[in-house]
Write a protein that holds these residues in place. Structure first.
Motif, mmCIF file in Angstrom:
data_model
loop_
_atom_site.group_PDB
_atom_site.id
_atom_site.type_symbol
_atom_site.label_atom_id
_atom_site.label_comp_id
_atom_site.label_asym_id
_atom_site.label_seq_id
_atom_site.Cartn_x
_atom_site.Cartn_y
_atom_site.Cartn_z
ATOM 1 N N LEU A 16 0.830 -1.194 0.000
ATOM 2 C CA LEU A 16 0.000 0.000 0.000
ATOM 3 C C LEU A 16 0.868 1.248 0.000
ATOM 4 C CD1 LEU A 16 -2.630 -1.003 2.728
ATOM 5 C CD2 LEU A 16 -2.902 -1.146 0.253
ATOM 6 N N GLU A 17 0.387 2.304 -0.636
ATOM 7 C CA GLU A 17 1.115 3.560 -0.576
ATOM 8 C C GLU A 17 0.806 4.276 0.748
ATOM 9 O OE1 GLU A 17 -2.317 5.971 -1.018
ATOM 10 O OE2 GLU A 17 -0.343 6.861 -1.168
ATOM 11 N N VAL A 18 1.515 5.368 1.001
ATOM 12 C CA VAL A 18 1.553 5.981 2.329
ATOM 13 C C VAL A 18 0.163 6.356 2.851
ATOM 14 C CG1 VAL A 18 2.421 7.939 3.664
ATOM 15 C CG2 VAL A 18 3.893 6.837 1.956
ATOM 16 N N ALA A 19 -0.583 7.141 2.077
ATOM 17 C CA ALA A 19 -1.887 7.625 2.556
ATOM 18 C C ALA A 19 -2.836 6.458 2.821
ATOM 19 C CB ALA A 19 -2.493 8.588 1.535
ATOM 20 N N ALA A 20 -2.813 5.462 1.950
ATOM 21 C CA ALA A 20 -3.715 4.318 2.124
ATOM 22 C C ALA A 20 -3.386 3.550 3.398
ATOM 23 C CB ALA A 20 -3.616 3.392 0.911
ATOM 24 N N THR A 21 -2.101 3.319 3.650
ATOM 25 C CA THR A 21 -1.709 2.604 4.865
ATOM 26 C C THR A 21 -2.157 3.363 6.104
ATOM 27 O OG1 THR A 21 0.247 1.793 3.690
ATOM 28 C CG2 THR A 21 0.237 1.533 6.069
ATOM 29 N N LEU A 22 -1.907 4.653 6.109
ATOM 30 C CA LEU A 22 -2.268 5.481 7.262
ATOM 31 C C LEU A 22 -3.772 5.435 7.520
ATOM 32 C CD1 LEU A 22 -0.783 8.995 7.950
ATOM 33 C CD2 LEU A 22 -3.192 8.555 8.337
ATOM 34 N N LEU A 23 -4.550 5.578 6.443
ATOM 35 C CA LEU A 23 -5.996 5.669 6.601
ATOM 36 C C LEU A 23 -6.639 4.330 6.939
ATOM 37 C CD1 LEU A 23 -6.533 8.107 3.634
ATOM 38 C CD2 LEU A 23 -6.982 8.638 6.033
ATOM 39 N N VAL A 24 -5.988 3.221 6.579
ATOM 40 C CA VAL A 24 -6.517 1.900 6.920
ATOM 41 C C VAL A 24 -6.155 1.519 8.353
ATOM 42 C CG1 VAL A 24 -6.273 -0.577 6.448
ATOM 43 C CG2 VAL A 24 -6.590 1.025 4.558
ATOM 44 N N VAL A 25 -4.910 1.792 8.743
ATOM 45 C CA VAL A 25 -4.378 1.266 10.004
ATOM 46 C C VAL A 25 -4.704 2.147 11.205
ATOM 47 C CG1 VAL A 25 -2.248 0.688 11.234
ATOM 48 C CG2 VAL A 25 -2.548 -0.028 8.867
ATOM 49 N N MET A 26 -4.675 3.453 11.048
ATOM 50 C CA MET A 26 -4.797 4.337 12.211
ATOM 51 C C MET A 26 -6.123 4.243 12.960
ATOM 52 S SD MET A 26 -2.067 5.485 13.129
ATOM 53 C CE MET A 26 -2.822 6.356 14.499
ATOM 54 N N PRO A 27 -7.278 4.057 12.268
ATOM 55 C CA PRO A 27 -8.518 3.895 13.057
ATOM 56 C C PRO A 27 -8.465 2.710 14.013
ATOM 57 C CG PRO A 27 -9.038 4.357 10.760
ATOM 58 C CD PRO A 27 -7.551 4.122 10.815
ATOM 59 N N ILE A 28 -7.633 1.700 13.693
ATOM 60 C CA ILE A 28 -7.509 0.532 14.567
ATOM 61 C C ILE A 28 -6.508 0.792 15.686
ATOM 62 C CG2 ILE A 28 -6.938 -1.936 14.627
ATOM 63 C CD1 ILE A 28 -7.560 -2.019 11.619
ATOM 64 N N LEU A 29 -5.380 1.423 15.336
ATOM 65 C CA LEU A 29 -4.285 1.572 16.298
ATOM 66 C C LEU A 29 -4.463 2.747 17.260
ATOM 67 C CD1 LEU A 29 -1.102 0.872 14.136
ATOM 68 C CD2 LEU A 29 -2.363 -0.700 15.597
ATOM 69 N N ALA A 30 -5.064 3.835 16.789
ATOM 70 C CA ALA A 30 -5.118 5.063 17.594
ATOM 71 C C ALA A 30 -5.683 4.841 19.007
ATOM 72 C CB ALA A 30 -5.906 6.142 16.857
ATOM 73 N N PRO A 31 -6.794 4.076 19.183
ATOM 74 C CA PRO A 31 -7.321 3.899 20.541
ATOM 75 C C PRO A 31 -6.411 3.092 21.456
ATOM 76 C CG PRO A 31 -9.003 3.385 18.883
ATOM 77 C CD PRO A 31 -7.689 3.460 18.177
ATOM 78 N N ALA A 32 -5.456 2.330 20.887
ATOM 79 C CA ALA A 32 -4.605 1.474 21.718
ATOM 80 C C ALA A 32 -3.393 2.203 22.270
ATOM 81 C CB ALA A 32 -4.141 0.259 20.906
ATOM 82 N N LEU A 33 -3.109 3.410 21.772
ATOM 83 C CA LEU A 33 -1.850 4.074 22.117
ATOM 84 C C LEU A 33 -1.826 4.562 23.569
ATOM 85 C CD1 LEU A 33 -1.240 6.077 18.803
ATOM 86 C CD2 LEU A 33 -0.295 3.862 19.479
ATOM 87 N N LYS A 34 -2.790 5.358 23.956
ATOM 88 C CA LYS A 34 -2.753 5.950 25.298
ATOM 89 C C LYS A 34 -2.866 4.918 26.417
ATOM 90 C CE LYS A 34 -3.774 10.769 24.383
ATOM 91 N NZ LYS A 34 -4.570 11.954 24.724
ATOM 92 N N PRO A 35 -3.733 3.877 26.287
ATOM 93 C CA PRO A 35 -3.748 2.848 27.347
ATOM 94 C C PRO A 35 -2.402 2.164 27.545
ATOM 95 C CG PRO A 35 -5.701 2.646 25.985
ATOM 96 C CD PRO A 35 -4.818 3.653 25.317
ATOM 97 N N LEU A 36 -1.574 2.126 26.501
ATOM 98 C CA LEU A 36 -0.249 1.512 26.606
ATOM 99 C C LEU A 36 0.827 2.517 27.013
ATOM 100 C CD1 LEU A 36 -0.277 -0.869 23.525
ATOM 101 C CD2 LEU A 36 -0.107 -1.546 25.910
ATOM 102 N N GLY A 37 0.435 3.780 27.169
ATOM 103 C CA GLY A 37 1.403 4.807 27.556
ATOM 104 C C GLY A 37 2.269 5.282 26.408
ATOM 105 N N ILE A 38 1.787 5.134 25.173
ATOM 106 C CA ILE A 38 2.532 5.580 23.993
ATOM 107 C C ILE A 38 1.980 6.927 23.553
ATOM 108 C CG2 ILE A 38 3.108 5.069 21.586
ATOM 109 C CD1 ILE A 38 2.752 2.083 22.304
ATOM 110 N N ASP A 39 2.854 7.915 23.445
ATOM 111 C CA ASP A 39 2.433 9.246 23.031
ATOM 112 C C ASP A 39 2.033 9.220 21.550
ATOM 113 O OD1 ASP A 39 2.526 12.015 22.054
ATOM 114 O OD2 ASP A 39 3.333 12.472 24.040
#
Length: 427
Positions: free
Chosen positions: A329-352
């Protein structure tokens, strides 16, 4: 069940050669239908999310990049870099790294940086006796700096999807971008001495001053953007509009890279590029809306917490995942597919999330220089009429440097967070 259905549909349609915006749009429509949600929710969500002042900055920065690329700005930056670094061995290789870094601070796109600099520097290096694969490799790899040095189109998209401050993200990209440029500069310096690449003639002091002054109008664009945003004078969108206006004026009346009569042609080219990104954004937002409602992100958070994954383990796993996705996948597509899944997991794990933005972006830089997607590879193969295999050979040393840089960025978060925390305080 929903996860398996999505994966089968997504990769099936992708392998069939369907454009990414249709893949995302069809997946969203089918998943909404199967989950008994009204399809009108897709249109409503797209309308709501596209009504964003932050998103408006994206086509304006694309337009500024188009003006600068066609307007003779790249040549001015190359000339001043040669004037300053010409006495060093392998000067044109070193100039490529410096010029790409400067141009990246103007246009915000890796592909545009590789295209603009490759058009000028690849023929110049070949003419001076540099190996063609080396010339292509340096331009292709140095062009990747375009998506991390502000203003970055990828960081604007990340800010929109992850609901993060774009000015903070821009500041976070500066130090990692300079680290990457320094590593490339050091490697080219070593290679140049090992293979005794040529030096450039010394430039008289008067000519050095003239070339430096000639480059100042080009450097006005990033200066205006940064001062406007961090001086509190403009929002990111307003800064993008001003940068496009200044880029047009500089290109038309100072460098005279194109005529007034060609302005609409350049604007049409920029709108076409921006529209390609915007339609992917629109369909990805609909997909992201379904993803959030499905509970998959919450399940990911629960899984990571239940298995007591440490942040470093999570980041390692995500880096591997992103490097694999970057193959397809190219950059924008990867970002737009993956981030809705990953974004909620960051703060509970203490990742800025701001630190993670730079980790994510750097993974995408690596994707730009390895096949089968590797957009920078194909751009350079096109403008140089060289086979893609030769471009790949030229960039071979650079993924190792990029991986080393990725490891530093991932596990030394203060490299990314020091500057935004200094200016805005801890997030």
């Amino acid at each position: 069940m929903w996860t398996m259905l999505f994966l089968l549909m997504f990769f099936g349609l992708l392998c069939a050669g369907m454009p990414i915006f249709l893949v995302l749009g069809l997946c969203a429509a089918v998943l909404f239908g199967f989950s008994d949600q009204p399809l009108v929710a897709i249109a409503q969500k797209i309308a709501d999310e596209m009504n964003s002042s932050t998103l408006m900055a994206l086509p304006l920065f694309v337009m500024a990049a188009a003006f600068m690329r066609r307007g003779g700005v790249a040549k001015a930056l190359v000339d001043v870099a040669i004037a300053w670094f010409g006495r060093l061995r392998g000067a044109l290789g070193l100039v490529t790294v410096v010029s790409c870094t400067l141009f990246a601070a103007i246009c915000g796109s890796s592909v545009a940086t590789a295209l603009a600099m490759g058009t000028i520097l690849v023929p110049a290096m070949i003419e001076r006796g540099y190996p063609r694969h080396f010339a292509l490799g340096v331009v292709g790899a140095s062009g990747t700096i375009g998506i991390v040095i502000p203003p970055s189109l990828s960081l604007i998209l990340y800010g929109l999807i992850a609901e993060q401050s774009v000015p903070r993200l821009f500041l976070a990209g500066i130090m990692p971008g300079l680290l990457q440029a320094a590593m490339f500069f050091g490697w080219v310096f070593y290679y140049s001495h090992k293979y005794e690449l040529p030096r450039e003639p010394s430039v008289p002091r008067a000519e050095l001053v003239r070339m430096s002054l000639n480059a100042l109008p080009a450097l006005c664009v990033p200066f205006i953007v940064m001062v406007g945003i961090y001086g509190g004078l403009m929002t990111v969108t307003e800064a993008a509009a001003v940068s496009a206006t200044v880029a047009l004026l500089v290109s038309l009346f100072f460098y005279r890279g194109f005529k007034v009569s060609q302005t609409l042609e350049v604007i049409a080219e920029a709108i076409k590029s921006a529209a390609t990104i915007m339609i992917i954004v629109a369909t990805a937002l609909a997909f992201g809306h379904w993803m959030t409602d499905s509970g998959i992100p919450a399940s990911l958070v629960k899984f990571t917490l239940d298995n007591q994954l440490h942040p470093w383990q999570f980041l390692l796993a995500i880096n591997v995942l992103l490097l694999v996705l970057g193959c397809f996948l190219e950059v924008a597509a990867t970002l737009l597919v993956v981030m809705p899944i990953l974004a909620p997991a960051l703060k509970p794990l203490g990742i800025d999330p701001v630190h993670f933005a730079i980790v994510f972006t750097h993974n995408m830089e690596i994707a730009l220089v390895h096949p089968p997607v590797g957009l920078n590879l194909y751009v350079l193969a096109t403008i140089s009429t060289a086979p893609v295999t030769e471009v790949v050979r030229g960039v071979l040393p650079f993924p190792g440097l990029l991986l080393l840089c990725l490891a530093i960025i991932t596990y030394v978060p203060q490299l990314s967070l020091w500057l935004p925390n200094l200016v805005y305080g801890a997030g």
